[in-house]
Write an enzyme that holds these catalytic residues in place. Structure first.
Site, PDB file in Angstrom:
ATOM      1  N   GLY A  57     -18.479 -70.841  15.971  1.00  0.00           N
ATOM      2  CA  GLY A  57     -19.561 -69.723  16.231  1.00  0.00           C
ATOM      3  C   GLY A  57     -18.557 -68.635  16.607  1.00  0.00           C
ATOM      4  O   GLY A  57     -17.564 -68.516  16.789  1.00  0.00           O
ATOM      5  N   LEU A  58     -19.141 -67.525  17.429  1.00  0.00           N
ATOM      6  CA  LEU A  58     -18.480 -66.556  18.090  1.00  0.00           C
ATOM      7  C   LEU A  58     -17.481 -66.823  19.008  1.00  0.00           C
ATOM      8  O   LEU A  58     -16.154 -66.460  18.869  1.00  0.00           O
ATOM      9  CB  LEU A  58     -19.553 -65.766  18.774  1.00  0.00           C
ATOM     10  CG  LEU A  58     -20.214 -64.764  17.627  1.00  0.00           C
ATOM     11  CD1 LEU A  58     -21.111 -63.665  18.516  1.00  0.00           C
ATOM     12  CD2 LEU A  58     -19.322 -63.877  16.902  1.00  0.00           C
ATOM     13  N   ALA A  59     -17.582 -68.100  20.057  1.00  0.00           N
ATOM     14  CA  ALA A  59     -16.812 -68.368  20.895  1.00  0.00           C
ATOM     15  C   ALA A  59     -15.683 -69.117  20.358  1.00  0.00           C
ATOM     16  O   ALA A  59     -14.676 -68.831  20.429  1.00  0.00           O
ATOM     17  CB  ALA A  59     -17.498 -69.241  21.969  1.00  0.00           C
ATOM     18  N   GLY A  60     -16.118 -70.158  19.386  1.00  0.00           N
ATOM     19  CA  GLY A  60     -15.035 -70.747  18.849  1.00  0.00           C
ATOM     20  C   GLY A  60     -14.208 -70.179  17.915  1.00  0.00           C
ATOM     21  O   GLY A  60     -12.944 -70.353  17.999  1.00  0.00           O
ATOM     22  N   HIS A  63     -37.892 -67.027  25.051  1.00  0.00           N
ATOM     23  CA  HIS A  63     -37.907 -65.620  24.678  1.00  0.00           C
ATOM     24  C   HIS A  63     -39.017 -65.216  24.215  1.00  0.00           C
ATOM     25  O   HIS A  63     -39.793 -65.886  23.727  1.00  0.00           O
ATOM     26  CB  HIS A  63     -36.972 -65.542  23.285  1.00  0.00           C
ATOM     27  CG  HIS A  63     -36.443 -64.199  22.891  1.00  0.00           C
ATOM     28  ND1 HIS A  63     -37.299 -63.280  22.601  1.00  0.00           N
ATOM     29  CD2 HIS A  63     -35.333 -63.519  23.018  1.00  0.00           C
ATOM     30  CE1 HIS A  63     -36.688 -61.801  22.208  1.00  0.00           C
ATOM     31  NE2 HIS A  63     -35.629 -62.428  22.540  1.00  0.00           N
ATOM     32  N   ARG A  94     -36.500 -61.161  30.046  1.00  0.00           N
ATOM     33  CA  ARG A  94     -37.245 -62.066  29.264  1.00  0.00           C
ATOM     34  C   ARG A  94     -37.929 -63.168  30.032  1.00  0.00           C
ATOM     35  O   ARG A  94     -39.279 -63.321  29.545  1.00  0.00           O
ATOM     36  CB  ARG A  94     -36.134 -62.785  28.482  1.00  0.00           C
ATOM     37  CG  ARG A  94     -35.342 -62.044  27.488  1.00  0.00           C
ATOM     38  CD  ARG A  94     -34.404 -62.909  26.622  1.00  0.00           C
ATOM     39  NE  ARG A  94     -33.772 -61.855  25.367  1.00  0.00           N
ATOM     40  CZ  ARG A  94     -32.805 -62.264  24.863  1.00  0.00           C
ATOM     41  NH1 ARG A  94     -32.126 -63.384  25.062  1.00  0.00           N
ATOM     42  NH2 ARG A  94     -32.375 -61.414  24.075  1.00  0.00           N
ATOM     43  N   GLU A 144     -22.102 -70.357  25.072  1.00  0.00           N
ATOM     44  CA  GLU A 144     -23.204 -70.987  25.719  1.00  0.00           C
ATOM     45  C   GLU A 144     -23.137 -72.400  26.232  1.00  0.00           C
ATOM     46  O   GLU A 144     -23.950 -73.154  26.884  1.00  0.00           O
ATOM     47  CB  GLU A 144     -24.276 -71.084  24.597  1.00  0.00           C
ATOM     48  CG  GLU A 144     -25.905 -71.153  25.025  1.00  0.00           C
ATOM     49  CD  GLU A 144     -26.836 -70.951  24.135  1.00  0.00           C
ATOM     50  OE1 GLU A 144     -27.875 -71.562  24.170  1.00  0.00           O
ATOM     51  OE2 GLU A 144     -26.390 -70.773  22.721  1.00  0.00           O
ATOM     52  N   ARG A 166     -30.750 -65.158  31.327  1.00  0.00           N
ATOM     53  CA  ARG A 166     -29.770 -64.282  30.535  1.00  0.00           C
ATOM     54  C   ARG A 166     -30.457 -63.222  30.406  1.00  0.00           C
ATOM     55  O   ARG A 166     -31.678 -63.052  29.821  1.00  0.00           O
ATOM     56  CB  ARG A 166     -29.203 -65.055  29.408  1.00  0.00           C
ATOM     57  CG  ARG A 166     -28.327 -63.985  28.645  1.00  0.00           C
ATOM     58  CD  ARG A 166     -27.686 -64.786  27.391  1.00  0.00           C
ATOM     59  NE  ARG A 166     -28.569 -65.155  26.449  1.00  0.00           N
ATOM     60  CZ  ARG A 166     -28.920 -64.339  25.570  1.00  0.00           C
ATOM     61  NH1 ARG A 166     -28.757 -63.143  25.588  1.00  0.00           N
ATOM     62  NH2 ARG A 166     -29.817 -64.721  24.431  1.00  0.00           N
ATOM     63  N   LEU A 188     -23.684 -62.587  22.984  1.00  0.00           N
ATOM     64  CA  LEU A 188     -22.576 -62.400  22.003  1.00  0.00           C
ATOM     65  C   LEU A 188     -21.677 -61.507  22.946  1.00  0.00           C
ATOM     66  O   LEU A 188     -20.355 -62.040  22.625  1.00  0.00           O
ATOM     67  CB  LEU A 188     -23.319 -61.263  21.101  1.00  0.00           C
ATOM     68  CG  LEU A 188     -24.400 -61.426  20.171  1.00  0.00           C
ATOM     69  CD1 LEU A 188     -24.638 -60.368  19.224  1.00  0.00           C
ATOM     70  CD2 LEU A 188     -24.168 -62.672  19.584  1.00  0.00           C
TER      71      LEU A 188
END
Length: 645
Positions: free
Chosen positions: A42-45, A266, A337, A432, A442, A448
């Site tokens: 994903g974004l981190a990986g 959420h 949230r 995450e 959060r 992101l």
């Protein structure tokens, strides 16, 4: 276990710069001698794998999807925070830091959070350079909008598809390195164990999800970028494949698990419509910029709406309760949230909920359409409105959306230090998958930000510090006994799943776990309820290992077998979450203990006794886990009762 956070000394604004200078370096010519394993794309990986390969390291990247583009990061809608202050509305790095600390109810490290705010400005530049199509003002400058828990506009966005566009940017960088031969990509491959030898992470054991083959991969360091564990609740906004298995198997090998009970609900999701559902759908928090949240003022009107006797448009302003605006005039509908979710639940508990189930509140755009025009609202949120209409059959331009809170994100995760290293040397957790930046809640548009900060701007510096210490020769071959033992253990577990041959499908057991977690460890918790949950989870675990049914064979594509392993881990995690929630006798952020609240129903912290990170240490099968505490020190912000009024 003594926890070393490795937060550098010095002024807050200089910590990261000083730390980068103090880190050991790996010579560019030596980088090609090191192998790094990245689990999750994903974004981190994807950002970590691309950045490390660009530096010269040899990278192996693993994902259980058929393409990195399928990672759940793609589902993020609303935006990404950065302290650019393009709106000239008073934003700054320190304000983003402060909002994040406060939003997390003062249960996160100052050092980590400030670094996140500091590098946020670089993320936007990086993504624009990649061609990410952020929304722009008429004159061509990047546009911003507001998100919960902030009084400035700092959220950059690409309509309602921000996660998808950011992931495509990271994927393009990753694909470039795959083409260059610096990244070897393993799709449809699931990590099932971590190999630890001499106290260091040495590699992983994986299962090929197409052929069923179990094999090992060795590396000098292992990076877990595997996302959160929201699917422990069964129904969540996460993709159905999202799971905790990689992180949980690492935990059972010695990696501490931090704050597992900190989960985020959420407030704006499409309500549950029936027991047949397998997941829920998020409606972006950005909608609260223009949508107004309300319920009928009286139970009688709510009952009429539920029965279909009247429509929401039949109620005039005097009959509506805009409860967030009423209770929190300073922030209105853009409270954090956890606050918005609890208030929505309270309205429904009072009998003023809408929808046939009574478990929904309205998100109304009539005023915004009247003020700005239909075309403007369509340009901002068109794809979200289309998605809502496809799922519910109702046109949100004409009738208010119905929303209700749902599980979305997990602030807890593997404990990491300032370098993102877990308690196992050589094992890192990014995005995450770790606990580090968001405390007990959060803020919207910060997931992101954290994933890309960790992958693009933190791990490329910090992983070299460890690698320079061990040297290129310190690598375990895959034919070593530690790898063979791990492979045999996984094969035995696979055989066990297939041999039980009970009566209940694994999905049914997962659904029961989800009901237990939502009922007793969801939006609100109590000591009595948590004790009931613990008993029920222990009984469910016994039921799983004696009466579950997995069809098919091990040597083939078998999604039932995949699910069995994931649900077994969720059951064990669920019990730890309950233990953590029972231990924390306070309310903070997303962890709301009914016994600990202010007179007006807000979360009541106990800073004297619980200003720490709860880091749980695995002790063995069916043994209580050991609690380790990392004290949280606040030198730059004052611990106060959160107020958004």
């Amino acid at each position: 276990m003594k926890l070393e956070s490795k937060i550098p000394e010095g002024p807050l604004a200089e910590k990261w710069a000083r730390h980068k200078f103090a880190l050991k370096l790996v010579n560019p010519a030596n980088k090609r001698k090191y192998d790094i394993i990245v689990v999750g794309t994903g974004l981190a990986g994807a950002s970590a794998a691309a950045s490390l390969a660009e530096l010269g390291y040899n990278v192996k990247a693993f994902c259980y999807q058929d393409s990195p583009r399928r990672a759940h990061s793609i589902a993020a809608q609303g935006g990404i925070n950065a302290a650019k202050n393009y709106q000239n509305d008073g934003d700054s790095v320190f304000r983003l830091f402060y909002d994040t600390i406060k939003g997390g109810d003062y249960r996160a490290r100052e050092g980590n959070v400030y670094r996140l705010a500091e590098v946020s400005v670089n993320i936007i530049d990086q993504c624009v350079a990649q061609g990410v199509p952020f929304a722009r003002e008429y004159g061509g400058t990047l546009a911003n909008r507001s998100f919960g828990g902030a009084q400035v506009s700092r959220t950059f966005y690409a309509r309602g598809q921000t996660g998808q566009q950011l992931l495509l940017g990271a994927y393009s960088a990753l694909s470039r390195q795959v083409a260059n031969g610096k990244v070897k990509l393993y799709t449809r491959t699931e990590m099932l164990d971590l190999v630890v030898e001499d106290g260091k992470a040495r590699g992983i054991v994986v299962r090929n999800l197409i052929t069923g083959k179990i094999e090992s991969h060795s590396g000098h360091a292992v990076l877990l970028c595997t996302g959160g564990y929201g699917n422990v609740f069964y129904l969540s906004t996460n993709a159905m494949g999202c799971n905790v298995t990689a992180a949980w198997r690492a935990h059972k090998k010695g990696a501490l698990f931090g704050n597992p009970c900190f989960t985020q609900i959420h407030p704006t999701c499409i309500p549950v419509s029936g027991h047949y559902q397998s997941k829920l759908t998020l409606m972006s928090e950005s909608l609260r910029n223009d949508g107004r949240v309300w319920v009928p003022k009286t139970k009688e009107d709510a009952e009429k709406i539920r029965k279909g006797q009247i429509k929401p448009s039949d109620l005039g302003e005097e009959a509506r309760d805009y409860f967030l605006e009423r209770r929190y005039p300073s922030f209105g509908n853009l409270v954090p949230r956890d606050v918005a979710s609890r208030n929505a639940k309270n309205m429904c508990d009072e009998g003023r909920g809408v929808a046939k189930t009574g478990l929904a509140v309205y998100l109304d755009f009539a005023d915004a359409i009247k003020r700005d025009g239909l075309k403007t609202i369509e340009a901002k949120y068109g794809n979200l409105f289309e998605m809502y209409e496809k799922i519910t059959g109702e046109n949100p331009y004409e009738t208010p959306m119905m929303i209700y809170p749902a599980v979305h994100y997990t602030m807890g995760g593997l404990w990491v230090d300032y370098n993102l290293m877990t308690s196992i040397p050589g094992l890192y957790a990014l995005g995450e998958a770790n606990f580090s930046d968001h405390g007990a809640n959060r803020l919207g548009a910060s997931a992101l930000m954290q994933g890309l900060a960790d992958g693009y701007f933190v791990i490329p510096y910090t992983v070299g510090d460890y690698l320079a210490t061990i040297g290129p020769a310190d690598k375990l071959p895959v034919d070593a006994p530690a790898f063979k033992e791990a492979e045999q253990k996984i094969q035995a577990q696979v055989n066990k799943f297939l041999s039980i041959q009970g009566e209940r499908p694994v999905d049914d057991l997962h659904k029961e776990l989800g009901h237990i977690m939502w009922e007793y460890c969801g939006m609100s918790r109590s000591a009595d309820g948590l004790k009931i949950a613990k008993q029920k989870i222990q009984a469910l675990k016994k039921e799983f290992w004696t009466n579950s049914k997995v069809l098919g064979d091990a040597g083939e594509m078998n999604q039932g077998l995949e699910q069995a392993g994931r649900v077994a881990d969720f059951i064990e995690l669920g019990e730890l979450m309950v233990d953590d929630a029972l231990n924390r006798n306070e309310s903070c952020g997303g962890h709301f203990r009914e016994e600990y609240q202010t007179p007006d129903g807000e979360a009541l912290r106990d800073d004297a006794n619980y200003t720490y990170v709860a880091a749980w240490e695995y002790q063995g099968e069916d043994k209580p886990e050991l609690l380790n505490k990392e004290p949280l020190e606040f030198e730059n912000v004052k611990l106060t009762q959160r107020s958004y009024k």
